[in-house]
Scaffold this active site. Structure first.
Site, short mmCIF file in Angstrom:
data_model
loop_
_atom_site.label_atom_id
_atom_site.label_comp_id
_atom_site.label_asym_id
_atom_site.label_seq_id
_atom_site.Cartn_x
_atom_site.Cartn_y
_atom_site.Cartn_z
N HIS A 2 2.88 4.42 -2.34
CA HIS A 2 3.99 3.89 -2.49
C HIS A 2 4.53 3.27 -3.70
O HIS A 2 4.02 3.73 -4.77
CB HIS A 2 3.62 2.16 -2.57
CG HIS A 2 2.16 1.69 -3.09
ND1 HIS A 2 2.51 1.08 -4.34
CD2 HIS A 2 1.07 1.02 -2.51
CE1 HIS A 2 1.85 0.78 -4.72
NE2 HIS A 2 0.77 1.07 -3.43
N GLU A 11 -5.54 0.33 1.05
CA GLU A 11 -6.31 0.59 -0.04
C GLU A 11 -7.54 0.19 -0.08
O GLU A 11 -7.71 -0.86 0.54
CB GLU A 11 -5.52 0.06 -0.95
CG GLU A 11 -5.91 -0.05 -2.65
CD GLU A 11 -5.85 1.11 -2.94
OE1 GLU A 11 -6.73 2.06 -2.63
OE2 GLU A 11 -5.19 1.50 -4.22
#
Length: 232
Positions: free
Chosen positions: A16, A101
């Protein structure tokens, strides 16, 4: 010299774009931090170069997306593919916690130096500094737990790609996630334990590529260089 691995399926790792915590270096797991304006521009700039018909990431060649549920990852997907492409790709998108994550637990929002100092004060890591790849995170995930969920995705990807190792069908896969988890994914893709030292960098908004050698699903590889002319 002919490309002996032409047509072999690929896995694209998309990190990202930049967030405020990316800039400061704070560990960002479950915290839903949005992209900065610069982060959006990073992704949009990458999209212009690598996404589109005949380009490296060709929407017509993608069989599946695995995307982290965090806003910063989902927004990255929206910036990479225009609205019309998203409509065509909708059935191929899987939003999954398996590519979220690393769960940082008590270390969420901290810097590496802060984590190491706090642990040392408590008598930990006296011989060597804390290393997430070996010790994991207190109240968060261990390397073994991270590896287990990444292995689930790898198994799914190889199930999708293994019948078409010579390009019989277009079965590229795109992962959109985060800095630590995508590097961890690369280690597991190559068959390494997460504790293995394998220095890697993946900038915000950047793309990494994995594939296979010799058209064999049991020979996963890191694609060190990509022809910018596309996949053909």
């Amino acid at each position: 010299m002919p490309d002996k691995d032409a047509g072999t399926p690929r896995v694209f790792l998309v990190r990202h774009g930049e967030t405020e915590w990316t800039i400061s270096g704070r560990y960002t797991g479950r915290s839903d931090i949005p992209l900065t304006k610069n982060g959006e521009e990073q992704v949009s700039s990458s999209a212009k170069v690598i996404v589109g018909s005949g380009k490296i990431i060709d929407p017509s060649r993608i069989a599946r997306f695995f995307i982290s549920p965090r806003t910063r990852a989902r927004r990255t997907y929206e910036l990479l593919f225009d609205t019309s492409a998203q409509k065509e790709l909708e059935e191929k998108v899987v939003i999954t916690e398996d590519i979220r994550e690393w769960e940082y637990g008590a270390y969420e929002g901290l810097l590496t130096a802060q984590i190491r100092a706090a642990r040392k004060e408590r008598g930990l890591d006296q011989d060597e500094p804390w290393n997430i790849w070996e010790s994991g995170c207190e109240e968060g995930e261990s390397p073994a737990e991270v590896a287990a969920r990444l292995d689930r995705i790898i198994s799914k990807i190889r199930e999708i790609q293994s019948p078409y190792m010579h390009g019989e069908e277009a079965v590229d896969v795109v992962l959109i996630g985060h800095g630590h988890i995508l590097r961890a994914f690369t280690k597991r893709w190559l068959g390494f334990e997460l504790s293995v030292k394998l220095p890697m960098m993946l900038e915000p908004g950047a793309v990494g590529v994995l594939s296979y050698e010799h058209h064999k699903v049991d020979e996963p590889a890191f694609l060190l260089g990509v022809n910018m002319g596309g996949s053909e």
